[in-house]
Design an enzyme around this catalytic site. Structure first.
Site, PDB file in Angstrom:
ATOM      1  N   SER A  32       0.626  -1.479   0.144  1.00  0.00           N
ATOM      2  CA  SER A  32      -0.108  -0.557   0.041  1.00  0.00           C
ATOM      3  C   SER A  32       0.646   1.432  -0.010  1.00  0.00           C
ATOM      4  O   SER A  32       1.804   1.616   1.007  1.00  0.00           O
ATOM      5  CB  SER A  32      -0.598   0.462   1.315  1.00  0.00           C
ATOM      6  OG  SER A  32      -1.622   1.430   1.326  1.00  0.00           O
ATOM      7  N   HIS A  57      -1.646  -1.425  -4.112  1.00  0.00           N
ATOM      8  CA  HIS A  57      -2.442  -1.394  -3.739  1.00  0.00           C
ATOM      9  C   HIS A  57      -2.471   0.337  -3.247  1.00  0.00           C
ATOM     10  O   HIS A  57      -1.718   1.255  -2.395  1.00  0.00           O
ATOM     11  CB  HIS A  57      -2.618  -2.016  -2.360  1.00  0.00           C
ATOM     12  CG  HIS A  57      -3.583  -1.779  -1.516  1.00  0.00           C
ATOM     13  ND1 HIS A  57      -5.243  -2.060  -1.987  1.00  0.00           N
ATOM     14  CD2 HIS A  57      -4.129  -0.462  -0.286  1.00  0.00           C
ATOM     15  CE1 HIS A  57      -5.969  -2.062  -0.805  1.00  0.00           C
ATOM     16  NE2 HIS A  57      -5.394  -0.479  -0.068  1.00  0.00           N
ATOM     17  N   ASP A  59      -4.517   3.332  -2.303  1.00  0.00           N
ATOM     18  CA  ASP A  59      -6.068   3.718  -1.025  1.00  0.00           C
ATOM     19  C   ASP A  59      -5.985   5.274  -1.230  1.00  0.00           C
ATOM     20  O   ASP A  59      -5.357   6.370  -1.237  1.00  0.00           O
ATOM     21  CB  ASP A  59      -5.325   3.796   0.504  1.00  0.00           C
ATOM     22  CG  ASP A  59      -5.039   2.213   1.299  1.00  0.00           C
ATOM     23  OD1 ASP A  59      -6.140   1.771   1.218  1.00  0.00           O
ATOM     24  OD2 ASP A  59      -4.038   2.545   1.193  1.00  0.00           O
ATOM     25  N   MET A  61      -9.250   8.234  -0.454  1.00  0.00           N
ATOM     26  CA  MET A  61      -9.902   9.489   0.672  1.00  0.00           C
ATOM     27  C   MET A  61     -10.257  10.493   0.397  1.00  0.00           C
ATOM     28  O   MET A  61      -9.628  11.087   0.128  1.00  0.00           O
ATOM     29  CB  MET A  61      -8.616   9.179   2.400  1.00  0.00           C
ATOM     30  CG  MET A  61      -8.038   7.284   2.110  1.00  0.00           C
ATOM     31  SD  MET A  61      -7.398   7.928   3.973  1.00  0.00           S
ATOM     32  CE  MET A  61      -6.737   5.408   4.306  1.00  0.00           C
ATOM     33  N   HIS A  90      -8.673   1.532  -3.834  1.00  0.00           N
ATOM     34  CA  HIS A  90      -9.667   1.229  -2.405  1.00  0.00           C
ATOM     35  C   HIS A  90     -10.023   2.631  -2.622  1.00  0.00           C
ATOM     36  O   HIS A  90      -9.547   2.799  -1.765  1.00  0.00           O
ATOM     37  CB  HIS A  90      -8.149   0.616  -1.637  1.00  0.00           C
ATOM     38  CG  HIS A  90      -9.373   0.000   0.072  1.00  0.00           C
ATOM     39  ND1 HIS A  90      -8.752   0.577   0.937  1.00  0.00           N
ATOM     40  CD2 HIS A  90     -10.341   0.055   0.256  1.00  0.00           C
ATOM     41  CE1 HIS A  90      -9.226  -0.059   2.216  1.00  0.00           C
ATOM     42  NE2 HIS A  90     -10.747  -0.004   1.196  1.00  0.00           N
ATOM     43  N   MET A  92     -12.601   4.826  -0.448  1.00  0.00           N
ATOM     44  CA  MET A  92     -12.963   5.125   1.120  1.00  0.00           C
ATOM     45  C   MET A  92     -13.163   6.894   0.510  1.00  0.00           C
ATOM     46  O   MET A  92     -12.699   7.542   1.042  1.00  0.00           O
ATOM     47  CB  MET A  92     -11.862   4.970   1.505  1.00  0.00           C
ATOM     48  CG  MET A  92     -11.265   3.748   2.481  1.00  0.00           C
ATOM     49  SD  MET A  92      -9.605   3.695   2.706  1.00  0.00           S
ATOM     50  CE  MET A  92      -8.341   3.626   1.698  1.00  0.00           C
ATOM     51  N   MET A 161     -11.195  -5.131   6.062  1.00  0.00           N
ATOM     52  CA  MET A 161     -10.521  -3.684   7.097  1.00  0.00           C
ATOM     53  C   MET A 161     -10.146  -4.708   8.529  1.00  0.00           C
ATOM     54  O   MET A 161     -11.176  -5.264   9.056  1.00  0.00           O
ATOM     55  CB  MET A 161     -10.799  -3.086   7.102  1.00  0.00           C
ATOM     56  CG  MET A 161     -11.712  -1.902   6.032  1.00  0.00           C
ATOM     57  SD  MET A 161     -10.045  -1.833   5.055  1.00  0.00           S
ATOM     58  CE  MET A 161      -9.187  -1.116   6.546  1.00  0.00           C
ATOM     59  N   GLY A 166      -8.814   4.710   6.649  1.00  0.00           N
ATOM     60  CA  GLY A 166      -8.519   6.160   6.869  1.00  0.00           C
ATOM     61  C   GLY A 166      -7.117   6.587   7.619  1.00  0.00           C
ATOM     62  O   GLY A 166      -6.297   7.488   6.805  1.00  0.00           O
ATOM     63  N   PHE A 167      -6.975   5.623   8.081  1.00  0.00           N
ATOM     64  CA  PHE A 167      -5.111   5.826   7.897  1.00  0.00           C
ATOM     65  C   PHE A 167      -3.888   4.713   8.198  1.00  0.00           C
ATOM     66  O   PHE A 167      -4.223   3.608   8.860  1.00  0.00           O
ATOM     67  CB  PHE A 167      -5.300   6.408   9.562  1.00  0.00           C
ATOM     68  CG  PHE A 167      -6.059   7.637   9.609  1.00  0.00           C
ATOM     69  CD1 PHE A 167      -4.781   9.092   9.390  1.00  0.00           C
ATOM     70  CD2 PHE A 167      -7.330   7.433  10.532  1.00  0.00           C
ATOM     71  CE1 PHE A 167      -6.059  10.399   9.820  1.00  0.00           C
ATOM     72  CE2 PHE A 167      -7.711   8.934  10.579  1.00  0.00           C
ATOM     73  CZ  PHE A 167      -7.391  10.017   9.962  1.00  0.00           C
ATOM     74  N   GLY A 168      -3.058   5.208   8.187  1.00  0.00           N
ATOM     75  CA  GLY A 168      -2.321   3.731   7.790  1.00  0.00           C
ATOM     76  C   GLY A 168      -1.043   3.525   9.697  1.00  0.00           C
ATOM     77  O   GLY A 168      -1.232   4.649  10.196  1.00  0.00           O
ATOM     78  N   ASP A 199      -6.341  -5.954   5.186  1.00  0.00           N
ATOM     79  CA  ASP A 199      -5.252  -4.153   5.329  1.00  0.00           C
ATOM     80  C   ASP A 199      -5.943  -3.660   6.588  1.00  0.00           C
ATOM     81  O   ASP A 199      -6.698  -3.792   7.036  1.00  0.00           O
ATOM     82  CB  ASP A 199      -6.659  -3.935   3.966  1.00  0.00           C
ATOM     83  CG  ASP A 199      -6.279  -2.223   3.313  1.00  0.00           C
ATOM     84  OD1 ASP A 199      -4.417  -2.143   4.393  1.00  0.00           O
ATOM     85  OD2 ASP A 199      -6.445  -1.557   2.710  1.00  0.00           O
ATOM     86  N   GLY A 200      -4.575  -3.400   6.769  1.00  0.00           N
ATOM     87  CA  GLY A 200      -4.430  -2.574   8.486  1.00  0.00           C
ATOM     88  C   GLY A 200      -3.542  -3.589   9.926  1.00  0.00           C
ATOM     89  O   GLY A 200      -4.144  -4.090   9.439  1.00  0.00           O
ATOM     90  N   GLY A 201      -2.776  -2.884   9.000  1.00  0.00           N
ATOM     91  CA  GLY A 201      -1.597  -3.428  10.450  1.00  0.00           C
ATOM     92  C   GLY A 201      -1.090  -4.517  10.043  1.00  0.00           C
ATOM     93  O   GLY A 201      -0.905  -5.396  11.645  1.00  0.00           O
ATOM     94  N   SER A 222       2.599   0.246   6.312  1.00  0.00           N
ATOM     95  CA  SER A 222       4.353   0.538   6.967  1.00  0.00           C
ATOM     96  C   SER A 222       5.402  -0.096   7.235  1.00  0.00           C
ATOM     97  O   SER A 222       5.848  -0.901   7.503  1.00  0.00           O
ATOM     98  CB  SER A 222       4.072   1.088   8.442  1.00  0.00           C
ATOM     99  OG  SER A 222       2.721   0.439   8.534  1.00  0.00           O
TER     100      SER A 222
HETATM  101  C1  DX5 Z   1      -5.864   2.603   5.734  1.00  0.00           C
HETATM  102  C2  DX5 Z   1      -5.528   1.461   4.771  1.00  0.00           C
HETATM  103  C3  DX5 Z   1      -4.955   1.020   4.561  1.00  0.00           C
HETATM  104  C4  DX5 Z   1      -3.248   1.459   4.621  1.00  0.00           C
HETATM  105  C5  DX5 Z   1      -2.564   0.094   5.644  1.00  0.00           C
HETATM  106  O1  DX5 Z   1      -7.188   2.588   5.528  1.00  0.00           O
HETATM  107  O2  DX5 Z   1      -7.204   1.259   3.533  1.00  0.00           O
HETATM  108  O3  DX5 Z   1      -4.369   0.195   3.190  1.00  0.00           O
HETATM  109  O4  DX5 Z   1      -2.396   1.389   3.952  1.00  0.00           O
HETATM  110  O5  DX5 Z   1      -1.788   1.073   5.950  1.00  0.00           O
HETATM  111  P1  DX5 Z   1      -0.298   0.144   7.678  1.00  0.00           P
HETATM  112  O6  DX5 Z   1       0.171  -1.167   6.543  1.00  0.00           O
HETATM  113  O7  DX5 Z   1      -0.026   1.131   7.748  1.00  0.00           O
HETATM  114  O8  DX5 Z   1      -1.355  -0.335   7.863  1.00  0.00           O
HETATM  115 ZN    ZN Z   2      -5.762  -0.570   1.518  1.00  0.00          ZN
END
Ligand code: DX5
Ligand code: ZN
Length: 244
Positions: A32, A57, A59, A61, A90, A92, A161, A166-168, A199-201, A222
């Site tokens: 991502s 990927h 994102d 937003m 993706h 959002m 999710m 919304g955030f990495g 997706d996420g963490g 990340s």
């Molecule tokens: C969050 C995004 C993710 C984001 C994941 O809303 O959809 O794709 O980039 O970031 P990490 O891998 O840092 O959690």
């Molecule tokens: Zn995403």
């Protein structure tokens, strides 16, 4: 379990290699770019491609559907010129229907739209398919997997999710693991070819748990684009963790 020889090969390979996990499924990596250094975006995506990324990927937003603003079609147009990898959007955003054609024209190969807030998801999905693109549906942490049942036949991909969107850089929510399992069961029953993304963490610690629950596509920001290691090293680490 993957055999040690497979793991060694994966660690040294510069081309994609996706040995089956103990679940019997190959696992794909979708870096991502939300976590990338945008001043060096082309370079970082090229590095991810060389290290065997399966897709990129993106994102999108709008500051309305989620409380953050990220990127739009100009980034996609630029990426299209530097990589041959499939580009996945993706979305959002509050009204994805208004933007799908434009993103498709700029080079998006597959779309992921959210179930939440969409008044006619079938229409959105069928519009994506009518453009010859792959269609995926994302569900937020509080949304049950059961909503997938009526739409799954039309999908190429489901995205669970594993953080609030919304955030990495957020922490993986372990509460989503049973839902990943339920989504996998539905897919096996109704549409076995459908991919299951998380997706996420997602990092080396959480990837094996998500894979064990049934995911076969790992979206990671990340854990792949960070200061601590190169994109290639990060991807190798993630891939090895996913296959143990
Ligand atoms: C969050 C995004 C993710 C984001 C994941 O809303 O959809 O794709 O980039 O970031 P990490 O891998 O840092 O959690
Ligand atoms: Zn995403």
């Amino acid at each position: 379990m993957s055999r040690p020889r497979d793991r060694d090969r994966a660690a040294s390979a510069s081309m994609p290699i996706a040995p089956a996990t103990h679940t019997g499924r190959a696992v794909m990596l979708a870096p991502s770019i939300l976590a990338a250094d945008f001043a060096r975006l082309g370079e970082q995506v090229t590095e991810a491609e060389a290290a065997g990324a399966d897709r990129i990927h993106v994102d999108v937003m709008d500051g309305h559907f989620v409380p953050n603003i990220s990127m739009g079609t100009p980034i996609v147009a630029s990426l299209r010129r530097v990589t041959r990898l499939p580009l996945e959007a993706h979305l959002m955003i509050s009204n994805p229907d208004l933007f799908i054609d434009q993103f498709a024209q700029e080079g998006i190969d597959s779309f992921i739209v959210h179930w939440e807030g969409n008044n006619d998801l079938m229409r959105t999905v069928r519009h994506i398919k009518s453009l010859g693109k792959r269609a995926g549906v994302a569900i937020n942490p509080a949304t049950p997997a059961a909503i997938l049942e009526e739409i799954l036949q039309d999908l190429d991909q489901v995205l669970v999710m594993t953080v609030s969107p919304g955030f990495g850089h957020q922490h993986f929510l372990p509460e989503t693991l049973p839902k990943i399992r339920r989504a996998r069961q539905l897919i096996e029953r109704l549409r076995p070819d459908c991919q299951l993304s998380v997706d996420g963490g997602i990092d080396a610690a959480t990837a094996p748990r998500a894979v064990d629950a049934g995911a076969n596509v790992l979206v990671a920001g990340s854990a792949i684009f960070n200061e601590a290691e190169s994109v290639k090293q990060a991807m190798q680490r993630l891939r090895m963790a996913a296959h143990t």
